[in-house]
Scaffold this active site. Structure first.
Site, PDB file in Angstrom:
ATOM      1  N   VAL A 124     -11.876  -7.603 -69.239  1.00  0.00           N
ATOM      2  CA  VAL A 124     -11.618  -7.924 -68.022  1.00  0.00           C
ATOM      3  C   VAL A 124     -10.458  -6.992 -68.468  1.00  0.00           C
ATOM      4  CG1 VAL A 124      -9.381  -9.323 -67.635  1.00  0.00           C
ATOM      5  CG2 VAL A 124     -11.785 -10.190 -68.694  1.00  0.00           C
ATOM      6  N   THR A 159      -7.479 -15.037 -70.895  1.00  0.00           N
ATOM      7  CA  THR A 159      -7.757 -16.902 -71.084  1.00  0.00           C
ATOM      8  C   THR A 159      -6.484 -17.378 -72.078  1.00  0.00           C
ATOM      9  OG1 THR A 159      -9.261 -16.318 -70.307  1.00  0.00           O
ATOM     10  CG2 THR A 159      -8.837 -18.801 -71.633  1.00  0.00           C
ATOM     11  N   GLU A 198      -8.742 -14.417 -65.301  1.00  0.00           N
ATOM     12  CA  GLU A 198     -10.211 -13.692 -64.400  1.00  0.00           C
ATOM     13  C   GLU A 198     -11.388 -14.706 -65.111  1.00  0.00           C
ATOM     14  OE1 GLU A 198     -10.468 -11.636 -62.650  1.00  0.00           O
ATOM     15  OE2 GLU A 198     -12.444 -12.145 -62.880  1.00  0.00           O
ATOM     16  N   PHE A 199     -12.214 -14.612 -63.931  1.00  0.00           N
ATOM     17  CA  PHE A 199     -13.543 -15.519 -63.879  1.00  0.00           C
ATOM     18  C   PHE A 199     -14.886 -14.759 -63.989  1.00  0.00           C
ATOM     19  CE2 PHE A 199     -10.288 -18.483 -62.182  1.00  0.00           C
ATOM     20  CZ  PHE A 199     -10.625 -19.480 -62.762  1.00  0.00           C
ATOM     21  N   LYS A 238     -18.042 -12.582 -64.823  1.00  0.00           N
ATOM     22  CA  LYS A 238     -19.655 -12.929 -65.986  1.00  0.00           C
ATOM     23  C   LYS A 238     -19.253 -11.280 -66.600  1.00  0.00           C
ATOM     24  CE  LYS A 238     -21.841 -14.767 -63.080  1.00  0.00           C
ATOM     25  NZ  LYS A 238     -21.197 -15.159 -61.655  1.00  0.00           N
ATOM     26  N   ASN A 298     -14.610 -23.638 -68.146  1.00  0.00           N
ATOM     27  CA  ASN A 298     -15.380 -22.677 -69.309  1.00  0.00           C
ATOM     28  C   ASN A 298     -16.618 -23.858 -70.109  1.00  0.00           C
ATOM     29  OD1 ASN A 298     -15.282 -19.979 -68.283  1.00  0.00           O
ATOM     30  ND2 ASN A 298     -14.226 -19.504 -70.031  1.00  0.00           N
ATOM     31  N   GLY A 347     -23.114 -18.853 -76.045  1.00  0.00           N
ATOM     32  CA  GLY A 347     -22.557 -17.607 -77.162  1.00  0.00           C
ATOM     33  C   GLY A 347     -20.975 -16.664 -76.856  1.00  0.00           C
ATOM     34  N   CYS A 366     -16.423 -15.816 -74.942  1.00  0.00           N
ATOM     35  CA  CYS A 366     -15.623 -16.946 -73.645  1.00  0.00           C
ATOM     36  C   CYS A 366     -15.483 -18.347 -74.480  1.00  0.00           C
ATOM     37  CB  CYS A 366     -15.446 -16.878 -72.201  1.00  0.00           C
ATOM     38  SG  CYS A 366     -14.921 -15.381 -72.001  1.00  0.00           S
ATOM     39  N   ARG A 370     -20.701 -11.421 -79.764  1.00  0.00           N
ATOM     40  CA  ARG A 370     -19.907 -11.753 -80.177  1.00  0.00           C
ATOM     41  C   ARG A 370     -20.011 -13.783 -79.929  1.00  0.00           C
ATOM     42  NH1 ARG A 370     -13.791  -9.851 -77.390  1.00  0.00           N
ATOM     43  NH2 ARG A 370     -15.825  -9.677 -75.381  1.00  0.00           N
TER      44      ARG A 370
HETATM   45  N1  LIG Z   1     -15.139 -11.053 -71.848  1.00  0.00           N
HETATM   46  C1  LIG Z   1     -15.138 -11.929 -70.414  1.00  0.00           C
HETATM   47  O1  LIG Z   1     -15.729 -12.206 -70.149  1.00  0.00           O
HETATM   48  C2  LIG Z   1     -13.873 -12.422 -70.236  1.00  0.00           C
HETATM   49  C3  LIG Z   1     -14.050 -13.161 -69.305  1.00  0.00           C
HETATM   50  C4  LIG Z   1     -12.966 -14.355 -68.426  1.00  0.00           C
HETATM   51  C5  LIG Z   1     -11.566 -14.089 -68.899  1.00  0.00           C
HETATM   52  N2  LIG Z   1     -11.487 -13.644 -70.651  1.00  0.00           N
HETATM   53  C6  LIG Z   1     -10.305 -13.165 -71.245  1.00  0.00           C
HETATM   54  O2  LIG Z   1      -9.521 -12.335 -70.986  1.00  0.00           O
HETATM   55  C7  LIG Z   1      -8.763 -11.199 -72.361  1.00  0.00           C
HETATM   56  C8  LIG Z   1      -9.633 -10.154 -72.573  1.00  0.00           C
HETATM   57  O3  LIG Z   1     -11.075 -10.443 -73.048  1.00  0.00           O
HETATM   58  P1  LIG Z   1     -12.254  -9.172 -72.953  1.00  0.00           P
HETATM   59  O4  LIG Z   1     -14.034  -9.734 -73.497  1.00  0.00           O
HETATM   60  O5  LIG Z   1     -11.789  -8.434 -71.882  1.00  0.00           O
HETATM   61  O6  LIG Z   1     -11.008  -8.546 -74.574  1.00  0.00           O
HETATM   62  P2  LIG Z   1     -11.804  -7.043 -75.598  1.00  0.00           P
HETATM   63  O7  LIG Z   1     -11.558  -7.795 -76.697  1.00  0.00           O
HETATM   64  O8  LIG Z   1     -13.088  -7.015 -74.989  1.00  0.00           O
HETATM   65  O9  LIG Z   1     -10.363  -6.335 -75.004  1.00  0.00           O
HETATM   66  C9  LIG Z   1      -9.177  -6.663 -75.292  1.00  0.00           C
HETATM   67  C10 LIG Z   1      -8.427  -5.431 -75.215  1.00  0.00           C
HETATM   68  O10 LIG Z   1      -7.192  -5.400 -75.208  1.00  0.00           O
HETATM   69  C11 LIG Z   1      -7.072  -4.480 -76.555  1.00  0.00           C
HETATM   70  N3  LIG Z   1      -5.692  -4.786 -77.424  1.00  0.00           N
HETATM   71  C12 LIG Z   1      -5.476  -5.575 -78.458  1.00  0.00           C
HETATM   72  N4  LIG Z   1      -3.682  -5.762 -78.974  1.00  0.00           N
HETATM   73  C13 LIG Z   1      -3.390  -4.857 -77.621  1.00  0.00           C
HETATM   74  C14 LIG Z   1      -1.923  -4.728 -77.528  1.00  0.00           C
HETATM   75  N5  LIG Z   1      -0.806  -5.039 -78.194  1.00  0.00           N
HETATM   76  N6  LIG Z   1      -1.746  -4.240 -76.546  1.00  0.00           N
HETATM   77  C15 LIG Z   1      -2.684  -3.147 -75.665  1.00  0.00           C
HETATM   78  N7  LIG Z   1      -4.223  -3.348 -75.751  1.00  0.00           N
HETATM   79  C16 LIG Z   1      -4.494  -4.004 -77.109  1.00  0.00           C
HETATM   80  C17 LIG Z   1      -8.122  -4.207 -77.538  1.00  0.00           C
HETATM   81  O11 LIG Z   1      -8.161  -2.617 -78.377  1.00  0.00           O
HETATM   82  C18 LIG Z   1      -9.006  -4.030 -76.458  1.00  0.00           C
HETATM   83  O12 LIG Z   1      -9.850  -3.202 -76.261  1.00  0.00           O
HETATM   84  C19 LIG Z   1      -9.123 -12.348 -73.047  1.00  0.00           C
HETATM   85  O13 LIG Z   1      -8.797 -13.701 -73.331  1.00  0.00           O
HETATM   86  C20 LIG Z   1     -10.490 -13.115 -72.553  1.00  0.00           C
HETATM   87  O14 LIG Z   1     -10.844 -15.003 -73.176  1.00  0.00           O
HETATM   88  C21 LIG Z   1     -12.729 -12.738 -70.857  1.00  0.00           C
END
Ligand SMILES: NC(=O)c1ccc[n+]([C@@H]2O[C@H](COP(=O)([O-])OP(=O)(O)OC[C@H]3O[C@@H](n4cnc5c(N)ncnc54)[C@H](O)[C@@H]3O)[C@@H](O)[C@H]2O)c1
Length: 434
Positions: free
Chosen positions: A11, A121, A149-150, A152, A209, A258, A261, A329
């Site tokens: 994201v 989220t 964020e939405f 995919k 979701n 899976g 999210c 994941r």
């Molecule tokens: N992956 C998706 O498809 C998606 C879609 C919509 C929303 N989201 C939501 O967005 C959020 C992030 O998801 P993601 O998949 O991008 O996560 P991710 O695990 O890919 O990335 C998270 C990043 O944050 C960093 N981080 C953690 N703690 C930190 C800190 N204190 N300071 C700076 N950086 C730090 C980590 O090192 C990592 O690089 C979650 O809440 C998720 O539910 C994810």
């Protein structure tokens, strides 16, 4: 505008790169030094189509910067987007620890007015907690907002650039206007911004979701019924999907959803319901059906071999939780592979992009095949977990020459059962009754 994005995962990095692409000055922050060093050189550490090109272009043009220094990033931005992970705790609730830690650090860095935006989220009420956390350490003026964020995975750049809607939860009008301006370049054909209250915005993300997950679990349940009543889920799916009130999306049966999210967000929503004394019975069922779905698929494999999997060689195609991503994941494949290993089978895996992550997860417990055909060499069975395009039209004659066994367990219904039967392969899909 000057923006910082905290967290450079799927994201954060997509948001940062795309916002830089629309002309903003963006500083992306992460605590993972290796990640930041790779990004500084234009190397994205995960697979997301099109992302690396945008990152490189914007680094070159001087609009996209990477650092581990949150203080520097905050001091040089007007808008700070929080995009760190919110993983599930053991009880299913979302762990907002990283989000609140970041909030505290932002507060400590404030020297002038900022808008702090929750892109992660987060459960209802978290953005208010972020506000409280920052307020504890500073008297400087700031606003908070929720902007879930939405996107995919696998189509993240496209989704960010052409959003169905941009959801903005605010406590005052001026913050809403500022964020609408930020997203205006992505809504040129029409205004797709929805400005709502912070709590509605936070809850809407989980609701979206949970609704999508519900469609999948519902179809999986009907698929299981198809198997026992002698119907075919593909035909049922086409019949109902052509109804405009239902629509065609998210009706494919399989071995369960899976990823990072749906599983965690459904569980977190259930948890929020319990916390507020408003039980979410449908969501509980969605979660249970999802867990059961992979177990049922496993049972098909187990029963075919009469439980005698010791010494069997099994080819596995697909590890990522869905195509076009290397994210494994909560992938159902992990459960299937672990069960195969625990019963003494040897497993030969293939995935077009998730092999590194698989290696990280399974180490030397499985064989990593260089191609999907190589995975089939000497195999007693082929198991398909992910509907990658390259698995859709394989050379079945070649597969039959390579394999010792004559059976395919297809968790994604990629093939026509009659065709495989004609060439002498036993085929188990999902939701196909005899
Ligand atoms: N992956 C998706 O498809 C998606 C879609 C919509 C929303 N989201 C939501 O967005 C959020 C992030 O998801 P993601 O998949 O991008 O996560 P991710 O695990 O890919 O990335 C998270 C990043 O944050 C960093 N981080 C953690 N703690 C930190 C800190 N204190 N300071 C700076 N950086 C730090 C980590 O090192 C990592 O690089 C979650 O809440 C998720 O539910 C994810």
């Amino acid at each position: 505008m000057n923006i910082s994005v905290i967290g450079t995962g799927y994201v954060g990095l997509v948001s940062g790169a795309c916002l830089a692409g629309s002309g903003n000055n963006v500083i992306c922050v992460d605590i993972d030094e290796d990640k930041i060093n790779s990004l500084k050189q234009g190397r994205v550490t995960f697979y997301e189509p099109g992302l690396e090109d945008i990152v490189r272009k914007n680094i070159k043009e001087g609009r996209l910067h990477f650092t581990t220094d949150l203080d520097y990033a905050v001091k040089n931005s007007l808008i700070v987007l929080i995009a760190v992970g919110t993983p599930p705790r053991d009880d299913g609730s979302a762990d907002t620890g990283a989000v609140l830690n970041v909030a505290r650090s932002i507060g400590e860095s404030l020297e002038g007015y900022k808008v702090i935006v929750t892109k992660s989220t987060v459960p209802v009420g978290t953005t208010e907690l972020i506000r409280d956390e920052i307020r504890k350490v500073t008297d400087i003026e700031f606003d908070v907002a929720s902007n879930p964020e939405f996107l995919k995975e696998g189509a993240a750049v496209e989704d960010f650039m052409k959003p169905d809607r941009v959801l903005i939860g605010v406590e005052n009008q001026s913050t809403g206007e500022l964020l609408k301006e930020l997203y205006a370049p992505f809504m040129r054909s029409m205004d797709r911004a929805l400005v709502v209250s912070v709590r509605s915005s936070e809850l809407a993300k989980y609701t979206a979701n949970a609704m999508l997950a519900t469609r999948i679990s519902f179809m999986n349940e009907i698929a299981n019924l198809c198997e026992v009543v002698g119907a075919n889920i593909s035909e049922v799916r086409l019949a109902i999907g052509s109804d405009d009130r239902i629509g065609r999306h998210f009706l494919f049966p399989g071995i369960g959803y899976g990823g990072s999210c749906f599983p965690k967000d459904v569980k977190a929503l259930i948890n929020t319901g319990s916390e507020y004394g408003s039980e979410l019975f449908v969501c509980r069922a969605v979660d249970e059906v999802n867990t059961r779905q992979r177990e049922l698929f496993w049972t098909k494999i187990h029963d075919y071999f009469n439980g005698e999997l010791k010494g069997k060689k099994i080819a596995v195609w697909g590890i990522s939780f869905k195509p076009k991503t290397d994210d494994i994941r909560e992938a159902p494949s992990l459960y299937i592979i672990e069960r195969l290993l625990s019963e003494g089978a040897s497993v030969r895996v293939h995935d077009p992009v998730a092999m590194n992550n698989a290696n990280f997860y399974f180490g030397d417990k499985v064989y990593y095949a260089e191609s999907n055909y190589n995975a089939c060499e000497g195999a007693d069975a082929l198991v398909i977990n992910t509907e990658w395009n390259e698995y859709r039209q394989p050379d079945f004659n070649r597969i039959m020459q390579l394999m010792k066994g004559r059976v395919i367990f297809d968790g994604r219904n990629l093939y026509k059962p009659e065709r495989l039967k004609d060439i002498g392969l036993k085929y188990f899909g999902v939701g196909i009754g005899n």
